[in-house]
Design a protein around this motif. Structure first.
Motif, PDB file in Angstrom:
ATOM      1  N   ALA A  79       0.841  -1.200   0.000  1.00 56.92           N
ATOM      2  CA  ALA A  79       0.000   0.000   0.000  1.00 56.92           C
ATOM      3  C   ALA A  79       0.879   1.253   0.000  1.00 56.92           C
ATOM      4  O   ALA A  79       0.564   2.247  -0.668  1.00 56.92           O
ATOM      5  N   ALA A  80       2.001   1.208   0.730  1.00 59.74           N
ATOM      6  CA  ALA A  80       2.923   2.355   0.767  1.00 59.74           C
ATOM      7  C   ALA A  80       3.542   2.597  -0.612  1.00 59.74           C
ATOM      8  O   ALA A  80       3.750   3.751  -1.017  1.00 59.74           O
ATOM      9  N   ASP A  81       3.837   1.523  -1.340  1.00 64.61           N
ATOM     10  CA  ASP A  81       4.369   1.662  -2.701  1.00 64.61           C
ATOM     11  C   ASP A  81       3.353   2.354  -3.607  1.00 64.61           C
ATOM     12  O   ASP A  81       3.696   3.253  -4.379  1.00 64.61           O
ATOM     13  N   TYR A  82       2.102   1.922  -3.509  1.00 63.97           N
ATOM     14  CA  TYR A  82       1.059   2.542  -4.341  1.00 63.97           C
ATOM     15  C   TYR A  82       0.843   4.002  -3.954  1.00 63.97           C
ATOM     16  O   TYR A  82       0.629   4.857  -4.827  1.00 63.97           O
ATOM     17  N   ASP A  83       0.925   4.300  -2.665  1.00 66.27           N
ATOM     18  CA  ASP A  83       0.807   5.697  -2.233  1.00 66.27           C
ATOM     19  C   ASP A  83       1.942   6.533  -2.823  1.00 66.27           C
ATOM     20  O   ASP A  83       1.727   7.680  -3.245  1.00 66.27           O
ATOM     21  N   ARG A  84       3.130   5.965  -2.853  1.00 67.31           N
ATOM     22  CA  ARG A  84       4.277   6.679  -3.427  1.00 67.31           C
ATOM     23  C   ARG A  84       4.062   6.928  -4.918  1.00 67.31           C
ATOM     24  O   ARG A  84       4.346   8.004  -5.438  1.00 67.31           O
ATOM     25  N   TRP A  85       3.531   5.918  -5.595  1.00 71.93           N
ATOM     26  CA  TRP A  85       3.282   6.073  -7.028  1.00 71.93           C
ATOM     27  C   TRP A  85       2.194   7.115  -7.294  1.00 71.93           C
ATOM     28  O   TRP A  85       2.333   7.938  -8.191  1.00 71.93           O
ATOM     29  N   ILE A  86       1.119   7.094  -6.528  1.00 78.34           N
ATOM     30  CA  ILE A  86       0.051   8.068  -6.776  1.00 78.34           C
ATOM     31  C   ILE A  86       0.540   9.473  -6.437  1.00 78.34           C
ATOM     32  O   ILE A  86       0.145  10.451  -7.091  1.00 78.34           O
ATOM     33  N   ASP A  87       1.418   9.605  -5.456  1.00 79.67           N
ATOM     34  CA  ASP A  87       1.974  10.922  -5.134  1.00 79.67           C
ATOM     35  C   ASP A  87       2.821  11.461  -6.286  1.00 79.67           C
ATOM     36  O   ASP A  87       2.947  12.673  -6.458  1.00 79.67           O
ATOM     37  N   GLY A  88       3.401  10.556  -7.075  1.00 77.27           N
ATOM     38  CA  GLY A  88       4.225  10.968  -8.217  1.00 77.27           C
ATOM     39  C   GLY A  88       3.430  11.155  -9.500  1.00 77.27           C
ATOM     40  O   GLY A  88       3.978  11.600 -10.522  1.00 77.27           O
ATOM     41  N   ALA A  89       2.149  10.838  -9.460  1.00 78.07           N
ATOM     42  CA  ALA A  89       1.294  10.952 -10.657  1.00 78.07           C
ATOM     43  C   ALA A  89       0.824  12.395 -10.786  1.00 78.07           C
ATOM     44  O   ALA A  89      -0.020  12.841 -10.020  1.00 78.07           O
ATOM     45  N   TYR A  90       1.369  13.126 -11.753  1.00 77.36           N
ATOM     46  CA  TYR A  90       1.081  14.563 -11.810  1.00 77.36           C
ATOM     47  C   TYR A  90      -0.074  14.917 -12.743  1.00 77.36           C
ATOM     48  O   TYR A  90      -0.515  16.058 -12.769  1.00 77.36           O
ATOM     49  N   PHE A  91      -0.574  13.949 -13.526  1.00 81.41           N
ATOM     50  CA  PHE A  91      -1.790  14.206 -14.313  1.00 81.41           C
ATOM     51  C   PHE A  91      -2.518  12.894 -14.543  1.00 81.41           C
ATOM     52  O   PHE A  91      -2.024  11.810 -14.235  1.00 81.41           O
ATOM     53  N   TYR A  92      -3.754  13.005 -15.070  1.00 78.40           N
ATOM     54  CA  TYR A  92      -4.674  11.864 -15.047  1.00 78.40           C
ATOM     55  C   TYR A  92      -4.211  10.656 -15.857  1.00 78.40           C
ATOM     56  O   TYR A  92      -4.588   9.523 -15.544  1.00 78.40           O
ATOM     57  N   MET A  93      -3.423  10.849 -16.909  1.00 78.97           N
ATOM     58  CA  MET A  93      -3.001   9.688 -17.697  1.00 78.97           C
ATOM     59  C   MET A  93      -2.070   8.780 -16.890  1.00 78.97           C
ATOM     60  O   MET A  93      -1.956   7.589 -17.164  1.00 78.97           O
ATOM     61  N   ILE A  94      -1.424   9.340 -15.868  1.00 83.74           N
ATOM     62  CA  ILE A  94      -0.609   8.508 -14.971  1.00 83.74           C
ATOM     63  C   ILE A  94      -1.482   7.959 -13.844  1.00 83.74           C
ATOM     64  O   ILE A  94      -1.458   6.757 -13.556  1.00 83.74           O
ATOM     65  N   SER A  95      -2.284   8.812 -13.222  1.00 85.63           N
ATOM     66  CA  SER A  95      -3.091   8.354 -12.081  1.00 85.63           C
ATOM     67  C   SER A  95      -4.090   7.271 -12.491  1.00 85.63           C
ATOM     68  O   SER A  95      -4.236   6.254 -11.813  1.00 85.63           O
ATOM     69  N   ASP A  96      -4.772   7.469 -13.643  1.00 89.26           N
ATOM     70  CA  ASP A  96      -5.875   6.586 -14.023  1.00 89.26           C
ATOM     71  C   ASP A  96      -5.464   5.428 -14.935  1.00 89.26           C
ATOM     72  O   ASP A  96      -6.132   4.390 -14.937  1.00 89.26           O
ATOM     73  N   TYR A  97      -4.393   5.619 -15.710  1.00 90.69           N
ATOM     74  CA  TYR A  97      -4.024   4.599 -16.699  1.00 90.69           C
ATOM     75  C   TYR A  97      -2.690   3.915 -16.415  1.00 90.69           C
ATOM     76  O   TYR A  97      -2.312   3.001 -17.128  1.00 90.69           O
ATOM     77  N   VAL A  98      -1.994   4.362 -15.382  1.00 96.55           N
ATOM     78  CA  VAL A  98      -0.771   3.661 -14.956  1.00 96.55           C
ATOM     79  C   VAL A  98      -0.977   3.139 -13.532  1.00 96.55           C
ATOM     80  O   VAL A  98      -0.995   1.936 -13.296  1.00 96.55           O
ATOM     81  N   VAL A  99      -1.187   4.051 -12.599  1.00100.95           N
ATOM     82  CA  VAL A  99      -1.280   3.648 -11.188  1.00100.95           C
ATOM     83  C   VAL A  99      -2.544   2.834 -10.919  1.00100.95           C
ATOM     84  O   VAL A  99      -2.487   1.750 -10.332  1.00100.95           O
ATOM     85  N   ALA A 100      -3.693   3.340 -11.366  1.00 98.69           N
ATOM     86  CA  ALA A 100      -4.958   2.626 -11.109  1.00 98.69           C
ATOM     87  C   ALA A 100      -4.993   1.267 -11.789  1.00 98.69           C
ATOM     88  O   ALA A 100      -5.506   0.291 -11.232  1.00 98.69           O
ATOM     89  N   VAL A 101      -4.438   1.196 -12.990  1.00100.89           N
ATOM     90  CA  VAL A 101      -4.412  -0.074 -13.732  1.00100.89           C
ATOM     91  C   VAL A 101      -3.524  -1.093 -13.019  1.00100.89           C
ATOM     92  O   VAL A 101      -3.877  -2.263 -12.877  1.00100.89           O
ATOM     93  N   THR A 102      -2.352  -0.640 -12.568  1.00 98.77           N
ATOM     94  CA  THR A 102      -1.439  -1.538 -11.850  1.00 98.77           C
ATOM     95  C   THR A 102      -2.086  -2.005 -10.548  1.00 98.77           C
ATOM     96  O   THR A 102      -2.087  -3.202 -10.230  1.00 98.77           O
ATOM     97  N   LEU A 103      -2.670  -1.074  -9.814  1.00 96.16           N
ATOM     98  CA  LEU A 103      -3.334  -1.415  -8.553  1.00 96.16           C
ATOM     99  C   LEU A 103      -4.455  -2.430  -8.765  1.00 96.16           C
ATOM    100  O   LEU A 103      -4.670  -3.309  -7.918  1.00 96.16           O
ATOM    101  N   ALA A 104      -5.154  -2.340  -9.882  1.00 96.51           N
ATOM    102  CA  ALA A 104      -6.293  -3.233 -10.140  1.00 96.51           C
ATOM    103  C   ALA A 104      -5.899  -4.705 -10.228  1.00 96.51           C
ATOM    104  O   ALA A 104      -6.757  -5.581 -10.145  1.00 96.51           O
ATOM    105  N   GLU A 105      -4.606  -4.988 -10.377  1.00101.74           N
ATOM    106  CA  GLU A 105      -4.153  -6.380 -10.408  1.00101.74           C
ATOM    107  C   GLU A 105      -3.615  -6.845  -9.051  1.00101.74           C
ATOM    108  O   GLU A 105      -3.131  -7.967  -8.932  1.00101.74           O
TER     109      GLU A 105
END
Length: 235
Positions: A79-105
């Protein structure tokens, strides 16, 4: 392959036209402008590689961050890793299509997404709702609590019009996805969509979009797509 080799290959695949498209959606330097489909040959060389994914994500280069999501080990991230990744997501194509997609697995997907939805921060909320969209479109209905999803539909109905712009988009998509991919709540999702009505989303430097989830759900009904599930979340 190491970080330097991957970055060189990504740079060689960059196209100015693709770069401009990404920039128009909110990406900024550093980035190369690599079409996502062009990354598959590199993935065949790296395979799943979490340490390399962490290095790539930390570069802040959009293309490298996207490729990090492709080669990450979702179940190996905390969970801490995902929090770190979302903190580094500066626009929606990273938050929704990189971080959210990875988290979904990941096995902890719902737990982390719930926390982000409750955060009050635009891109965290957007990623949380988007994660549920990826989950609902891939996992069996039995993996979800029907009452929880019903309550989430109510939350969308009550708060969507006052939510941040990108969060509105993800919430609207959640209603659509429940209506299409979670059969037990199809009727409630359709009713929620009708009660919400058109959702206007303002976008920087672009015309605002008007989203109508009920029309999208109806199109899925007409095409016989209710109950749709995809085999994989990540490409």
């Amino acid at each position: 392959m190491d970080l330097e080799m991957v970055m060189q290959e990504l740079e060689a695949l960059g196209k100015e036209r693709t770069k401009k498209i990404y920039e128009s959606n909110g990406a900024h330097e550093p980035l190369f402008g690599v079409a996502t489909g062009q990354m598959k040959p590199i993935f065949r060389k790296t395979k799943i590689n979490q340490p390399l994914a962490e290095q790539l994500y930390a570069t802040g280069n959009y293309d490298a961050m996207y490729f990090a999501g492709i080669i990450a080990d979702p179940k190996g991230m905390t969970a801490a890793d995902y929090d770190r990744w979302i903190d580094g997501a500066y626009f929606y194509m990273i938050s929704d299509y990189v971080v959210a997609v990875t988290l979904a697995e990941a096995d902890i997907a719902q737990e982390v997404a719930d926390k982000w939805i409750a955060s009050g921060e635009e891109l965290k909320m957007s990623a949380g709702w988007s994660c549920y969209c990826w989950l609902l479109g891939n996992r069996k209905d039995e993996e979800f609590s029907e009452s929880k999803l019903a309550n989430m539909l109510e939350m969308v109905k009550d708060t969507i019009h006052d939510s941040p712009e990108r969060t509105k988009y993800a919430m609207n998509n959640f209603v659509y996805t429940v209506g299409v991919s979670y059969v037990k709540l199809h009727d409630q999702a359709m009713q929620t969509a009708k009660e919400i009505g058109p959702v206007e989303v303002n976008r920087d430097k672009k015309k605002s979009s008007v989203l109508i989830a009920s029309e999208r759900i109806q199109k899925a009904v007409d095409k016989g797509d209710i109950g749709f599930k995809r085999k994989h979340v990540r490409c």
